[in-house]
Design an enzyme around this catalytic site. Structure first.
Site, short mmCIF file in Angstrom:
data_model
loop_
_atom_site.label_atom_id
_atom_site.label_comp_id
_atom_site.label_asym_id
_atom_site.label_seq_id
_atom_site.Cartn_x
_atom_site.Cartn_y
_atom_site.Cartn_z
N CYS A 73 118.94 55.42 -36.45
CA CYS A 73 119.57 56.41 -35.61
C CYS A 73 120.01 57.53 -37.03
O CYS A 73 120.59 57.23 -38.02
CB CYS A 73 120.97 56.30 -35.17
SG CYS A 73 121.82 57.67 -34.56
N HIS A 165 108.82 58.26 -30.80
CA HIS A 165 109.12 59.81 -30.49
C HIS A 165 107.70 60.43 -29.77
O HIS A 165 106.63 60.18 -30.24
CB HIS A 165 109.51 60.40 -31.70
CG HIS A 165 111.00 60.16 -32.04
ND1 HIS A 165 111.87 60.52 -31.36
CD2 HIS A 165 111.42 59.13 -32.90
CE1 HIS A 165 113.08 59.82 -32.05
NE2 HIS A 165 112.62 59.35 -32.99
N CYS A 224 119.59 64.36 -32.55
CA CYS A 224 118.73 63.35 -32.84
C CYS A 224 117.88 63.45 -34.18
O CYS A 224 117.17 64.06 -34.39
CB CYS A 224 117.76 62.80 -31.64
SG CYS A 224 116.72 61.16 -32.14
N GLY A 227 114.64 62.16 -34.31
CA GLY A 227 113.86 62.95 -33.62
C GLY A 227 113.46 64.21 -34.26
O GLY A 227 112.25 64.64 -34.09
#
Length: 281
Positions: A73, A165, A224, A227
């Site tokens: 993360c 992703h 994110c 992301g």
């Protein structure tokens, strides 16, 4: 049994952080489900455990709002860096290492008045080989390839930044998308054997990128970090940005800066402490 936690966020991507140097957290999967609930818990995108590591300053374990464990993360790791520095756990060092399920990551911290303000994270190399993302696609990379959802053909670029992703560059304004309806259809698409995080992106006139994200296990989040890194990589691969340049990614909770090089991907952003609390379990 009482547990102490700190709520923190990176660009609105909020988690509850538990210092496992000082306490033990039983059954984190169930605890994350309980505490993430906005109405019956504290409200968050999940929980993160900060624990001792034999190869880094600390280890982080991430549990999503649905109890599933995440590998990495980007917003969470900046908050871990802030927690370690602000609580004196790494002394005055501004280079910090964090052990994750995606390997050891190095953070370079910017400090003001004894508190961490921003962190530049070496996120590691982007993975483009479909089998390793994973996505069920033949070839050496899945760049600008078609995917059918709701009888519409989208074009996706798939990247792993320690987690998978699917990046979609769209002409229509992403603010108008019904992500609560569309997000799960990508997350559970048959092309993604381990589910997927999906980024919906507009390329803005100034070259910056606006994105919304549907995260597997958490739904739409305000930001994110992995992301944003995947979006930066995909932008370069699709000709929307240049390699080695600083790419600004606008998320619902704030901005991140991404730099895609031949060796790695760097991500820079803030981290914020919201409050400290105690929960009885």
């Amino acid at each position: 049994m009482k547990l102490s936690f700190t709520k923190m966020h990176g660009c609105g991507n909020s988690y509850l952080y538990f210092n496992c140097f000082e306490q033990s957290v039983p059954n984190p999967e169930a605890l994350s489900i309980r505490l993430s609930d906005l109405h019956f818990g504290v409200g968050s995108d999940g929980i993160i455990l900060i624990s001792p590591s034999d190869r880094a300053d600390a280890q982080m374990r991430i549990f999503n709002a649905d109890g599933s464990e995440g590998k990495m993360c980007g917003n969470g790791i900046r908050c871990v860096g802030k927690y370690l520095y602000d609580n004196g756990m790494v002394g005055n060092r501004t280079t910090v290492t964090v052990d994750t399920l995606s390997g050891v990551k190095t953070l370079e911290l910017t400090v003001q008045d004894g508190k961490m303000q921003t962190a530049r994270v070496d996120m590691g190399a982007a993975v483009l080989l479909p089998q390793k993302i994973p996505v069920l696609y033949e070839g050496n990379s899945a760049v600008d390839v078609p995917i059918v959802v709701d009888e519409r053909v989208y074009h996706m670029t798939c990247v792993s930044m320690g987690n998978p992703h699917c990046v979609l560059f769209l002409k229509e304004d992403i603010d108008d998308l019904d992500l609560a309806r569309l997000g799960p259809k990508f997350e559970h698409h048959t092309l993604f054997p381990e589910r997927i995080n999906t980024e919906f992106v507009n390329v803005l006139p100034d070259g910056s990128l606006k994105m919304r994200v549907w995260e597997r296990g958490s739904g739409e989040t305000w930001a994110c970090g992995t992301g944003a890194c995947a979006v930066g990589v995909a932008a370069v691969l699709n000709g929307h940005a240049d390699k080695n340049s600083c790419i600004t990614v606008h998320l619902r909770g704030g901005d991140l800066t991404v730099q895609y090089t031949d060796e790695t991907v760097f991500m820079t952003g803030t981290a914020t402490t919201v409050f400290k609390g105690e929960i009885e379990i």
